[in-house]
Design a protein around this motif. Structure first.
Motif, PDB file in Angstrom:
ATOM      1  N   LYS A  11      81.306   6.994  -9.802  1.00  0.00           N
ATOM      2  CA  LYS A  11      80.559   7.625  -8.723  1.00  0.00           C
ATOM      3  C   LYS A  11      81.475   8.116  -7.611  1.00  0.00           C
ATOM      4  O   LYS A  11      81.179   9.123  -6.972  1.00  0.00           O
ATOM      5  CB  LYS A  11      79.550   6.625  -8.125  1.00  0.00           C
ATOM      6  N   ILE A  12      82.558   7.382  -7.337  1.00  0.00           N
ATOM      7  CA  ILE A  12      83.351   7.748  -6.153  1.00  0.00           C
ATOM      8  C   ILE A  12      84.652   8.474  -6.459  1.00  0.00           C
ATOM      9  O   ILE A  12      85.228   9.087  -5.574  1.00  0.00           O
ATOM     10  CB  ILE A  12      83.664   6.517  -5.250  1.00  0.00           C
ATOM     11  N   ARG A  14      85.431  11.168  -7.779  1.00  0.00           N
ATOM     12  CA  ARG A  14      85.489  12.609  -7.507  1.00  0.00           C
ATOM     13  C   ARG A  14      84.756  12.963  -6.215  1.00  0.00           C
ATOM     14  O   ARG A  14      84.328  14.092  -6.012  1.00  0.00           O
ATOM     15  CB  ARG A  14      84.882  13.395  -8.673  1.00  0.00           C
ATOM     16  N   TYR A  15      84.629  11.985  -5.326  1.00  0.00           N
ATOM     17  CA  TYR A  15      83.887  12.196  -4.082  1.00  0.00           C
ATOM     18  C   TYR A  15      84.884  12.445  -2.958  1.00  0.00           C
ATOM     19  O   TYR A  15      85.611  11.547  -2.544  1.00  0.00           O
ATOM     20  CB  TYR A  15      83.028  10.966  -3.807  1.00  0.00           C
TER      21      TYR A  15
ATOM     22  N   TYR B  86      74.062  12.856  -8.549  1.00  0.00           N
ATOM     23  CA  TYR B  86      75.064  12.876  -7.481  1.00  0.00           C
ATOM     24  C   TYR B  86      75.417  14.333  -7.187  1.00  0.00           C
ATOM     25  O   TYR B  86      75.915  15.046  -8.063  1.00  0.00           O
ATOM     26  CB  TYR B  86      76.295  12.055  -7.891  1.00  0.00           C
ATOM     27  N   TYR B  88      77.625  15.853  -5.558  1.00  0.00           N
ATOM     28  CA  TYR B  88      79.007  16.325  -5.534  1.00  0.00           C
ATOM     29  C   TYR B  88      79.662  16.293  -6.915  1.00  0.00           C
ATOM     30  O   TYR B  88      80.807  16.686  -7.063  1.00  0.00           O
ATOM     31  CB  TYR B  88      79.830  15.483  -4.543  1.00  0.00           C
ATOM     32  N   LEU B  89      78.927  15.808  -7.921  1.00  0.00           N
ATOM     33  CA  LEU B  89      79.485  15.755  -9.274  1.00  0.00           C
ATOM     34  C   LEU B  89      78.914  16.885 -10.129  1.00  0.00           C
ATOM     35  O   LEU B  89      77.790  17.337  -9.910  1.00  0.00           O
ATOM     36  CB  LEU B  89      79.150  14.419  -9.942  1.00  0.00           C
ATOM     37  N   ASN B  93      79.861  15.358 -15.425  1.00  0.00           N
ATOM     38  CA  ASN B  93      80.240  14.055 -14.875  1.00  0.00           C
ATOM     39  C   ASN B  93      79.035  13.217 -14.479  1.00  0.00           C
ATOM     40  O   ASN B  93      79.077  11.991 -14.543  1.00  0.00           O
ATOM     41  CB  ASN B  93      81.173  14.235 -13.675  1.00  0.00           C
ATOM     42  N   ILE B  97      77.744   9.144 -15.971  1.00  0.00           N
ATOM     43  CA  ILE B  97      77.163   7.964 -15.317  1.00  0.00           C
ATOM     44  C   ILE B  97      75.870   7.551 -16.025  1.00  0.00           C
ATOM     45  O   ILE B  97      75.661   6.369 -16.315  1.00  0.00           O
ATOM     46  CB  ILE B  97      76.919   8.255 -13.818  1.00  0.00           C
TER      47      ILE B  97
END
Lengths: 266, 297
Positions: A11-12, A14-15, B86, B88-89, B93, B97
């Motif tokens: 989750k993080i 690529r944040y 998400y 931003y993904l 990607n 998840i």
């Protein structure tokens, strides 16, 4: 456990917000301390003139308490990061999706708790490395490296306390802006008002045991320590007490967060 | 056969508003189960409960005869209310998840992205997607790793007509392959065209529940006409199995017992000396039924 962390990492990793805030923490903490150690930022005078009080604390073992104190301010970056990462899940409703896809509610919560523990460990490790470098430079050797090492452990506890509090606020409030606002207001202003009031009106040190304050007491402002020692001020509560109270608050965040998550609709 | 999903006496309220009242439904294996109801009837609430994001006030449910709920959810591809990803993904990607949590389909991502027509855009971030593309990704995520059951809440939301037709075809195809599909919608057309079973909700009450054929056939009408409408009406009044007779524009409409067929009506009239000029079996459309059921009376 590693499965949960691996998914948090997906989750993080690529944040960009995660990387920017982390990088700022990693860069600004040593830069700030470098400037203080060299008298660029100082109390008592400006420019190249004046006396400096702050730059005396970078040799072993004082470096731990000193860096720990500055770390307790810089940990705000990481606390805000925890709030953003957690409230994002509510904003994107991915908290629901994670459950729908097959997590138990507690797995969602534990993944975040584990993230908090890992982040606390990483910032502590970083603080330890920085302390080693500053201490080596200003002491001239590594002797006394592990004197007062307990202050590094205190910093771990302080990180857990701050990041755990941030996680709890996020789960409770759910909205990003409000959670960040409340976190900053509480840590900078509200807690000081409460602490002052309790200590003043009840004439006790119990105000020092408030959620974030308990761990702040573990790493006080170095100058304040010196002043207190000079004035022979009465010690308030022991470090052990503060450490246990901070651990207690971490447990409170855990169980209160758990109760909120298990009881409510998502 | 054990139902795929068994819902027992579920109730749920939001403050003073009762969203579900004592609802019990069994979803048979291999069915396309439509949950139908106007806006605010409790469809999404019910799906939210069986997917564990909402907590019922009372009642229970069982997946696959009593499998632990989280394990059951890992075998179910679901789309609940909105596409949740998400921002931003990228699609690719995001699906990583989904696959990691459901423990299925990490290597299946390209296939489903092609299936829902997002292959060309799979590396774009979710926040750059249009409403329809987001919906497609959500459907893709539900299909990931070939689940046994699909739960789709308003799956055609935001899709263009071609997209709606594609989804309908997809549902038919997957059902033929043996998937059980639970689909909630306020679009009657959508349900009527693909469902084998239907449940109708109104203000949290389960009005009706069963196989589409039975539910619809039970109230079929037979329309007849003859030269002498008055005589026709009189004759038919004597026929047993006819519950109600309406006359409009020289046409006699018969509401019959389920056992009565047009052949019997025709034979009966001829035996009484009346030759029919018009004979039609009118299946009551789901829309008529739905309006009747959900109208406030």
């Amino acid at each position: 456990m590693f499965g949960l962390l691996a998914i948090e990492w997906l989750k993080i990793k690529r944040y960009s917000t995660f990387w920017v805030l982390t990088a700022l923490f990693l860069i600004l903490l040593p830069l700030w301390n470098y400037e203080i150690a060299n008298g660029v930022i100082k109390m008592g005078g400006s420019g190249k003139k004046g006396m400096n009080f702050l730059n005396t604390q970078y040799s072993f073992p004082q470096v731990w308490g000193n860096l720990g104190w500055w770390g307790s301010i810089f940990i705000t970056f990481i606390s805000i990061l925890v709030i953003i990462i957690t409230t994002n899940e509510y904003g994107y409703r991915t908290n629901r999706q994670n459950i729908i896809d097959g997590w138990k509610r507690m797995q969602f919560f534990n993944a975040k708790v584990l993230l908090v523990v890992v982040l606390s460990f990483m910032v502590t490790l970083y603080l330890f490395l920085l302390g080693g470098v500053f201490g080596r430079v200003y002491s001239g050797s590594f002797s006394g490296l592990f004197n007062e090492f307990k202050q590094v452990c205190y910093f771990f506890l302080l990180s857990l306390d701050y990041l755990g509090f941030a996680l709890f606020i996020s789960i409770w409030i759910k909205r990003s802006g409000l959670a960040i606002g409340l976190f900053l207001l509480y840590s900078l202003i509200i807690e000081n008002i409460l602490k002052g009031s309790i200590n003043y009106y009840a004439d006790t040190p119990w105000g020092n045991l408030l959620p974030l304050q308990a761990s702040d007491e573990l790493l006080p402002f170095p100058m304040l320590q010196m002043a207190k020692a000079m004035m022979a001020a009465t010690p308030t509560l022991s470090m052990t007490t503060y450490a246990w109270v901070a651990i207690g608050w971490c447990l409170v965040y855990y169980f209160a967060g758990r109760a909120i998550l298990l009881r409510n609709d998502w | 056969m054990e139902p795929i999903l068994s819902i027992q006496n579920i109730s749920k309220s939001y403050g003073p508003i009762q969203a579900l009242k004592d609802v019990s439904i069994d979803v048979p294996e291999g069915s396309v189960f439509g949950i139908l109801g106007p806006n605010g009837s409790g469809k999404t609430t019910m799906l939210g409960i069986i997917l564990d994001v909402l907590i019922a006030k009372s009642g229970s449910y069982k997946w696959f005869g009593g499998m632990p709920n989280d394990a059951a959810r890992r075998q179910i591809g679901s789309l609940l209310e909105t596409p949740n990803f998400y921002h931003y993904l990228s699609a690719f990607n995001n699906l990583e998840i989904t696959a990691a949590i459901s423990k299925r389909g990490k290597d299946d991502r390209i296939r489903v992205l092609k299936q829902v027509g997002l292959f060309d855009r799979m590396n774009s971030r979710f926040q750059t997607y249009s409403l329809g593309m987001k919906q497609r990704l959500a459907i893709g995520a539900a299909l990931l790793g070939s689940p046994k059951v699909l739960v789709l809440d308003e799956p055609t939301n935001g899709l263009d007509p071609a997209g709606i037709a594609e989804i309908r075809e997809l549902i038919r195809k997957l059902n033929k392959e043996g998937l059980t599909i639970i689909i909630a919608s306020h679009l009657l057309d959508e349900i009527e065209k693909v469902c084998t079973h239907v449940a109708i909700l109104k203000k949290g009450n389960l009005l009706l529940n069963g196989p589409v054929n039975e539910v619809l056939l039970s109230e079929d009408q037979i329309e007849v006409r003859a030269e002498d409408a008055v005589a026709l009406q009189q004759v038919l009044q004597a026929m047993s199995g006819i519950k109600k007779i309406n006359v409009a524009d020289n046409t006699v409409q018969l509401t019959c017992e389920p056992t009565i067929t047009p052949v019997q009506v025709n034979e009966f009239c001829i035996s009484k000396g009346i030759v029919l000029s018009h004979l039609l079996l009118k299946k009551k459309s789901l829309e008529t039924k739905f309006m009747e059921l959900t109208n406030d009376k």
